[in-house]
Design a protein around this motif. Sequence first.
Motif, PDB file in Angstrom:
ATOM      1  N   UNK A  24     -71.172  79.060 -34.063  1.00 52.56           N
ATOM      2  CA  UNK A  24     -69.889  79.647 -34.476  1.00 52.56           C
ATOM      3  C   UNK A  24     -68.814  78.971 -33.623  1.00 52.56           C
ATOM      4  N   UNK A  25     -68.097  78.041 -34.248  1.00 49.40           N
ATOM      5  CA  UNK A  25     -67.171  77.197 -33.475  1.00 49.40           C
ATOM      6  C   UNK A  25     -66.061  78.011 -32.813  1.00 49.40           C
ATOM      7  N   UNK A  26     -65.554  79.014 -33.537  1.00 48.80           N
ATOM      8  CA  UNK A  26     -64.445  79.812 -32.989  1.00 48.80           C
ATOM      9  C   UNK A  26     -64.907  80.532 -31.726  1.00 48.80           C
ATOM     10  N   UNK A  27     -66.065  81.160 -31.834  1.00 47.13           N
ATOM     11  CA  UNK A  27     -66.595  81.894 -30.688  1.00 47.13           C
ATOM     12  C   UNK A  27     -66.940  80.944 -29.536  1.00 47.13           C
ATOM     13  N   UNK A  28     -67.499  79.789 -29.912  1.00 49.54           N
ATOM     14  CA  UNK A  28     -67.910  78.798 -28.901  1.00 49.54           C
ATOM     15  C   UNK A  28     -66.694  78.315 -28.095  1.00 49.54           C
ATOM     16  N   UNK A  29     -65.627  77.980 -28.824  1.00 49.37           N
ATOM     17  CA  UNK A  29     -64.425  77.483 -28.139  1.00 49.37           C
ATOM     18  C   UNK A  29     -63.786  78.583 -27.286  1.00 49.37           C
ATOM     19  N   UNK A  30     -63.771  79.797 -27.836  1.00 51.81           N
ATOM     20  CA  UNK A  30     -63.179  80.912 -27.078  1.00 51.81           C
ATOM     21  C   UNK A  30     -63.950  81.127 -25.781  1.00 51.81           C
ATOM     22  N   UNK A  31     -65.287  81.063 -25.859  1.00 47.28           N
ATOM     23  CA  UNK A  31     -66.115  81.281 -24.661  1.00 47.28           C
ATOM     24  C   UNK A  31     -65.899  80.169 -23.633  1.00 47.28           C
ATOM     25  N   UNK A  32     -65.534  78.984 -24.126  1.00 45.21           N
ATOM     26  CA  UNK A  32     -65.267  77.875 -23.202  1.00 45.21           C
ATOM     27  C   UNK A  32     -63.808  77.857 -22.753  1.00 45.21           C
ATOM     28  N   UNK A  33     -63.042  78.860 -23.200  1.00 39.30           N
ATOM     29  CA  UNK A  33     -61.593  78.964 -22.891  1.00 39.30           C
ATOM     30  C   UNK A  33     -60.837  77.730 -23.373  1.00 39.30           C
ATOM     31  N   UNK A  34     -61.234  77.257 -24.547  1.00 40.33           N
ATOM     32  CA  UNK A  34     -60.570  76.076 -25.108  1.00 40.33           C
ATOM     33  C   UNK A  34     -59.800  76.486 -26.363  1.00 40.33           C
ATOM     34  N   UNK A  35     -58.683  75.787 -26.658  1.00 39.00           N
ATOM     35  CA  UNK A  35     -57.895  76.111 -27.851  1.00 39.00           C
ATOM     36  C   UNK A  35     -58.727  75.982 -29.123  1.00 39.00           C
ATOM     37  N   UNK A  36     -58.325  76.730 -30.138  1.00 38.99           N
ATOM     38  CA  UNK A  36     -59.109  76.823 -31.376  1.00 38.99           C
ATOM     39  C   UNK A  36     -59.428  75.493 -32.031  1.00 38.99           C
ATOM     40  N   UNK A  37     -58.463  74.581 -32.018  1.00 45.09           N
ATOM     41  CA  UNK A  37     -58.704  73.340 -32.772  1.00 45.09           C
ATOM     42  C   UNK A  37     -59.164  72.166 -31.887  1.00 45.09           C
ATOM     43  N   UNK A  38     -59.734  72.477 -30.764  1.00 43.73           N
ATOM     44  CA  UNK A  38     -60.233  71.414 -29.877  1.00 43.73           C
ATOM     45  C   UNK A  38     -61.400  70.678 -30.561  1.00 43.73           C
ATOM     46  N   UNK A  39     -61.330  69.355 -30.572  1.00 39.90           N
ATOM     47  CA  UNK A  39     -62.410  68.567 -31.188  1.00 39.90           C
ATOM     48  C   UNK A  39     -63.623  68.488 -30.258  1.00 39.90           C
TER      49      UNK A  39
END
Lengths: 288, 240
Positions: free
Chosen positions: A49-64
């Motif tokens: 789940x990319x959204x959850x993954x990025x949020x858990x890494x404290x990275x912005x939503x559209x980070x590649x």
Amino acid sequence: MRELKPYFVPPEGLVVMSTWELDGTPMPEFLEGWDPQTDLVMSSRLSVDLVEFLAAARLPERTDLRLTISWSSSTTGMSASLYSATLEPNQAYTVTLPGDRIGGTVQVRSAITLTDERQPAGVAEAFRAGSVLWDSVTAFRLDGDSAMFPIGIADFAGTPYGPHASWHLQSSDELDAPFLGTFLLLINTRDTLLVEAIDQKRPTALSMQLVSELEAGVAAVMVEQALLFEDVDLESYPDDSVGRVLGRYKQIAHSAGLTASLRAEDPSRFRSLVDSAIRAHGYGRIFE
Amino acid sequence: MTLLLPRLPFGVASALFDKGLEQLDPSMAHPAQVYSPIGGSRADEQKLSTARAELLRLAGDFGFPTISTESARIAFDRAAADLMVRVFDLTWAEAGARDIWSFLSIILFPDVTRWRFHGSTNRERWVATDLTRHAWSRLWWQATVFKGAENLLLELTESDLNQLLERRSIGGDPRLVQALGRAVVDSTQAVARRELIRDSTARIRRRLAFVDVRSLDDEQVAAMCDEIVRASSEAIRASR
């Protein structure tokens, strides 16, 4: 144990990766009958789940993010990339390991990384291109047959091992060196019974006994070799290195109360305890 | 089909080395040699003899068998690296087997090995343990790792190559080691090359603890190496 990174990484469970498959069946830990002329085609799939993954890494939503598959080989220490693509929520991939470049124990690493360098907005955010946010490593062994040691056959008349010895275990005290590239079990061609026993496709009672004695003898040498490094933290050496393999034999030795000082003080008792320890671990003729 | 070379077991190689290097005469075989059971076709005596003839011819161009200068022997290394990969078409697994290299130095090429390391009795050059140090394995691997970047290889010294290749996390990744070598060679800072590589490789290894360099494209790898070499140069200069 999970390695500590200098930035936030998502918890393990957010990425689900299927077992690696080789020709449609789960990748075994040991590839019997593999030949370097044969490439290995492996496939797997991954979902996240990319959204959850990025949020858990404290990275912005559209980070590649990228998914990269790479290999490394224990005998040479060589490594290379096999596959690298933008990370998708559901991804299936097939990679080809070049047979002429791999050997020994091969590690295949799957990693999710930051695609580009970015300006961090807060502390402990990943910002360097290539920063690993998740990874998984699978290892399998290629060399030799089902025996643990590579085996060579030679006439001992031309060696320093004695023409009447049945075998010799070539070892190394280079603890960093790859185990499969340095250890070699040499069999004396003059012991024709043993050579035949090792080659036997349909083992007889005699051949099984000879091979069993050989295995016990080799294990005993490994235990003694391991005790040369009593004060060394062998677990700190890389997987499949001489140090790490000897570490396993040191554990066998210590579990039976074997020490280098016992060997010096009471060689007879030491010998019996070695026999007992290796038999308890399945080497040699087992009591009926 | 790739070649399988004879393997001279470590104990036999060590015993022959200990008997004295001057005792070693070239031969095509040794009674104790063994082969890998898989991975190609065995190099027969004709193949080994051809390889020996080619190496002798090349060494002759650089002064063999007479005593030659250190610079001639280093120039020989560069040319011999090309020859080794051309003559010995090996899988990487075969080239990772230490005992094939001991066979070459002690059995097939003892005279050329003696000439190349004139006066040296460094065991690592003869009895292979470290692939980056042995007389012949280091050349095969240098040519393999720097394939496609042969001009860069010419610009690096033996000491540079030792430092670049000895850490397998760096030396085992041809793209990374080439990018680092290029960044070092292109560096315009007035710092000693040896010190620069030592500091840069230490910085890269720290970076590799959390960066997967294989996920980067070629430009990113080059940029990372340039940045690290620049940081090393500045740190070295600041510490003076």
